[in-house]
Scaffold this motif. Structure first.
Motif, PDB file in Angstrom:
ATOM      1  N   ARG A   1      -4.967 -11.364 -10.220  1.00  0.00           N
ATOM      2  CA  ARG A   1      -5.144  -9.923 -10.332  1.00  0.00           C
ATOM      3  C   ARG A   1      -3.885  -9.266  -9.796  1.00  0.00           C
ATOM      4  N   ARG A   2      -3.217  -8.496 -10.641  1.00  0.00           N
ATOM      5  CA  ARG A   2      -1.980  -7.852 -10.236  1.00  0.00           C
ATOM      6  C   ARG A   2      -2.281  -6.423  -9.779  1.00  0.00           C
ATOM      7  N   LEU A   3      -1.817  -6.096  -8.579  1.00  0.00           N
ATOM      8  CA  LEU A   3      -1.994  -4.769  -8.028  1.00  0.00           C
ATOM      9  C   LEU A   3      -0.636  -4.135  -7.789  1.00  0.00           C
ATOM     10  N   LEU A   4      -0.551  -2.845  -8.012  1.00  0.00           N
ATOM     11  CA  LEU A   4       0.658  -2.088  -7.740  1.00  0.00           C
ATOM     12  C   LEU A   4       0.568  -1.506  -6.330  1.00  0.00           C
ATOM     13  N   LEU A   5       1.589  -1.758  -5.531  1.00  0.00           N
ATOM     14  CA  LEU A   5       1.662  -1.209  -4.181  1.00  0.00           C
ATOM     15  C   LEU A   5       2.698  -0.096  -4.180  1.00  0.00           C
TER      16      LEU A   5
ATOM     17  N   SER B   1       3.912   6.156   0.230  1.00  0.00           N
ATOM     18  CA  SER B   1       4.144   7.588   0.359  1.00  0.00           C
ATOM     19  C   SER B   1       4.817   7.803   1.704  1.00  0.00           C
ATOM     20  N   LYS B   2       6.095   8.223   1.657  1.00  0.00           N
ATOM     21  CA  LYS B   2       6.839   8.391   2.908  1.00  0.00           C
ATOM     22  C   LYS B   2       6.335   9.599   3.706  1.00  0.00           C
ATOM     23  N   ALA B   3       5.912  10.647   3.028  1.00  0.00           N
ATOM     24  CA  ALA B   3       5.476  11.858   3.722  1.00  0.00           C
ATOM     25  C   ALA B   3       4.051  11.742   4.260  1.00  0.00           C
ATOM     26  N   ASP B   4       3.177  11.051   3.510  1.00  0.00           N
ATOM     27  CA  ASP B   4       1.791  10.893   3.954  1.00  0.00           C
ATOM     28  C   ASP B   4       1.590   9.671   4.842  1.00  0.00           C
ATOM     29  N   HIS B   5       2.626   8.815   4.920  1.00  0.00           N
ATOM     30  CA  HIS B   5       2.564   7.604   5.745  1.00  0.00           C
ATOM     31  C   HIS B   5       1.409   6.714   5.300  1.00  0.00           C
ATOM     32  N   THR B   6       1.352   6.439   3.994  1.00  0.00           N
ATOM     33  CA  THR B   6       0.288   5.602   3.458  1.00  0.00           C
ATOM     34  C   THR B   6       0.842   4.586   2.464  1.00  0.00           C
ATOM     35  N   LEU B   7       0.083   3.507   2.310  1.00  0.00           N
ATOM     36  CA  LEU B   7       0.331   2.525   1.268  1.00  0.00           C
ATOM     37  C   LEU B   7      -0.825   2.625   0.278  1.00  0.00           C
ATOM     38  N   ALA B   8      -0.515   2.969  -0.961  1.00  0.00           N
ATOM     39  CA  ALA B   8      -1.542   3.071  -1.996  1.00  0.00           C
ATOM     40  C   ALA B   8      -1.640   1.743  -2.740  1.00  0.00           C
ATOM     41  N   ILE B   9      -2.875   1.310  -2.991  1.00  0.00           N
ATOM     42  CA  ILE B   9      -3.139   0.144  -3.826  1.00  0.00           C
ATOM     43  C   ILE B   9      -3.658   0.669  -5.160  1.00  0.00           C
ATOM     44  N   VAL B  10      -2.955   0.325  -6.243  1.00  0.00           N
ATOM     45  CA  VAL B  10      -3.220   0.929  -7.546  1.00  0.00           C
ATOM     46  C   VAL B  10      -3.538  -0.148  -8.573  1.00  0.00           C
ATOM     47  N   ASP B  11      -4.516   0.135  -9.436  1.00  0.00           N
ATOM     48  CA  ASP B  11      -4.780  -0.700 -10.602  1.00  0.00           C
ATOM     49  C   ASP B  11      -3.777  -0.294 -11.677  1.00  0.00           C
ATOM     50  N   PRO B  12      -2.818  -1.161 -12.027  1.00  0.00           N
ATOM     51  CA  PRO B  12      -1.769  -0.754 -12.974  1.00  0.00           C
ATOM     52  C   PRO B  12      -2.285  -0.544 -14.394  1.00  0.00           C
TER      53      PRO B  12
ATOM     54  N   VAL C   1       2.008  -4.903   8.993  1.00  0.00           N
ATOM     55  CA  VAL C   1       1.336  -5.951   8.227  1.00  0.00           C
ATOM     56  C   VAL C   1      -0.011  -5.398   7.760  1.00  0.00           C
ATOM     57  N   ILE C   2      -0.270  -5.499   6.450  1.00  0.00           N
ATOM     58  CA  ILE C   2      -1.477  -4.926   5.851  1.00  0.00           C
ATOM     59  C   ILE C   2      -2.315  -6.033   5.223  1.00  0.00           C
ATOM     60  N   ASP C   3      -3.614  -6.023   5.494  1.00  0.00           N
ATOM     61  CA  ASP C   3      -4.560  -6.932   4.854  1.00  0.00           C
ATOM     62  C   ASP C   3      -4.964  -6.292   3.528  1.00  0.00           C
ATOM     63  N   LEU C   4      -4.496  -6.853   2.414  1.00  0.00           N
ATOM     64  CA  LEU C   4      -4.758  -6.258   1.108  1.00  0.00           C
ATOM     65  C   LEU C   4      -6.168  -6.534   0.606  1.00  0.00           C
ATOM     66  N   GLN C   5      -6.817  -7.559   1.144  1.00  0.00           N
ATOM     67  CA  GLN C   5      -8.186  -7.853   0.728  1.00  0.00           C
ATOM     68  C   GLN C   5      -9.180  -6.957   1.463  1.00  0.00           C
TER      69      GLN C   5
ATOM     70  N   LEU D   1       8.075   0.387  -3.998  1.00  0.00           N
ATOM     71  CA  LEU D   1       7.072  -0.152  -4.910  1.00  0.00           C
ATOM     72  C   LEU D   1       7.139  -1.668  -4.896  1.00  0.00           C
ATOM     73  N   ALA D   2       5.991  -2.319  -5.127  1.00  0.00           N
ATOM     74  CA  ALA D   2       5.961  -3.783  -5.181  1.00  0.00           C
ATOM     75  C   ALA D   2       4.688  -4.238  -5.902  1.00  0.00           C
ATOM     76  N   TRP D   3       4.686  -5.512  -6.312  1.00  0.00           N
ATOM     77  CA  TRP D   3       3.495  -6.125  -6.905  1.00  0.00           C
ATOM     78  C   TRP D   3       2.802  -7.016  -5.883  1.00  0.00           C
ATOM     79  N   ALA D   4       1.483  -7.091  -5.989  1.00  0.00           N
ATOM     80  CA  ALA D   4       0.699  -8.069  -5.240  1.00  0.00           C
ATOM     81  C   ALA D   4      -0.115  -8.861  -6.246  1.00  0.00           C
ATOM     82  N   GLU D   5       0.120 -10.178  -6.291  1.00  0.00           N
ATOM     83  CA  GLU D   5      -0.593 -11.053  -7.222  1.00  0.00           C
ATOM     84  C   GLU D   5      -1.668 -11.780  -6.449  1.00  0.00           C
ATOM     85  N   GLN D   6      -2.931 -11.359  -6.610  1.00  0.00           N
ATOM     86  CA  GLN D   6      -4.045 -11.965  -5.895  1.00  0.00           C
ATOM     87  C   GLN D   6      -4.695 -13.040  -6.744  1.00  0.00           C
ATOM     88  N   ARG D   7      -4.724 -14.258  -6.206  1.00  0.00           N
ATOM     89  CA  ARG D   7      -5.250 -15.403  -6.959  1.00  0.00           C
ATOM     90  C   ARG D   7      -6.616 -15.814  -6.426  1.00  0.00           C
TER      91      ARG D   7
END
Length: 340
Positions: free
Chosen positions: A31-35, A38-49, A91-95, A334-340
């Protein structure tokens, strides 16, 4: 059992065995997720591409700039930059979609460019004019090397972890750090690192290595030029007068045929033919453009338009903007996360 029932039983049994065999042999699709940061909101968004839906927003540090995921897609690492003054990797737990512990990078300050190779996190340390490496298994920084260059910023590490490329913005140079394995008299092999510094142009920041590993292209924000470097000889073979003033990031398409360059000052996306080294097109995508991420299948590209507070979606066939994605204010890394 009658003959009809016997035949029916054999048919049903055969179907069951075939289905079981298919189920056993089928490999789960990653499962590929888009990471997206947001520098101003100080967040990491996990997106379904596929749907461009934001699945989650996770808080990160005060000045997040770049993000990378582990090979298994279970964790993400975010560099907390602070203009070279901070010293933290989140360090972020993506699951579980939650923050984990933070990595204190001191004595290395200003982590920015970040890569995950061979189970380790590699990062540039702009404030310390160095490159460092963090080992998640031991929870320690296990290697570093100084560049002696001003604003060691972006980073690219080869898959074997033996070569590191980095741009030094204020020095106007590209550093190539190379490791050679030597065996001293005690018989214990160790790595010996050397550096080659290649002058390019002041403001050299965004860069990428071609998919075949033969060329490095680096864009300079001050004069808008693009340096083309032969990786094997470690020499500049061409300097393109691209007029890409404000150039921020540069990325090859997955097939290596085109090069995308963003300008944070003009909001232009410049598209170059990698072979002829000629401009193909300029696309106005906003007031300013920064981070670039390519879909591995070569279908689309995502470009963070920081001043516009959206990410532009680019069709790689038509080279047109097909949509926008909002992940928060001032998007960048931006980056990809490939969850197997």
């Amino acid at each position: 059992m009658s003959r009809i029932n016997q035949v029916r039983f054999i048919v049903l049994l055969s179907i069951s065995l075939i289905n079981a065999s298919i189920a056993c042999n089928a490999q789960p699709q990653p499962r590929r997720l888009l990471l997206a940061l947001s520098k101003a909101d100080h967040t990491l968004a996990i997106v379904d591409p596929a749907t461009l839906q934001v699945l989650s927003r996770i808080p990160v540090g005060e000045d997040p700039h770049e993000v990378i995921a582990s090979t298994d897609g279970k964790q993400a690492y975010v560099s907390i930059y602070g203009g070279g003054t901070l010293h933290e990797i989140n360090v972020i737990d993506l699951q579980a979609k939650k923050p984990l512990s933070n990595v204190d990078t001191r004595p290395l300050y200003g982590p920015h460019g970040i890569e995950y190779v061979n189970g380790k996190v590699w990062f540039s340390a702009e404030g310390s004019k160095a490159v460092g490496r963090y080992d998640p298994a031991s929870g320690k920084l296990d290697w570093s090397m100084g560049t002696g260059q001003d604003r060691t910023h972006m980073l690219y590490v080869t898959t074997d972890g033996k070569t590191i490329f980095t741009t030094n913005v204020n020095s106007g140079t590209v550093s190539i750090l190379s490791a050679t394995t030597i065996t001293p008299a005690n018989g214990k092999p160790r790595e010996e690192w050397s550096q080659t510094v290649i002058p390019v142009a002041r403001g050299c920041e965004g860069f990428d290595v071609s998919p075949n590993g033969k060329q490095l292209w680096a864009a300079a924000s001050e004069d808008g030029s693009i340096a083309v470097i032969d990786v094997e000889t470690k020499k500049t073979t061409n300097k393109i007068d691209a007029k890409a003033v404000g150039a921020n990031r540069l990325k090859f398409t997955p097939d290596g045929k085109m090069v995308f360059i963003t300008s944070l000052r003009s909001g232009d996306l410049l598209i170059y033919d990698a072979q002829s080294q000629k401009e193909l097109k300029r696309v106005k995508i906003g007031k300013g453009a920064a981070g670039i991420l390519m879909v591995p299948d070569g279908s689309r590209a995502f470009v963070a338009c920081s001043p516009d507070n959206y990410i532009a979606v680019i069709d790689l066939k038509t080279l047109e903007v097909t949509g926008h994605l909002e992940v928060g204010r001032n998007p960048d890394g931006l980056a990809w996360a490939e969850q197997r």
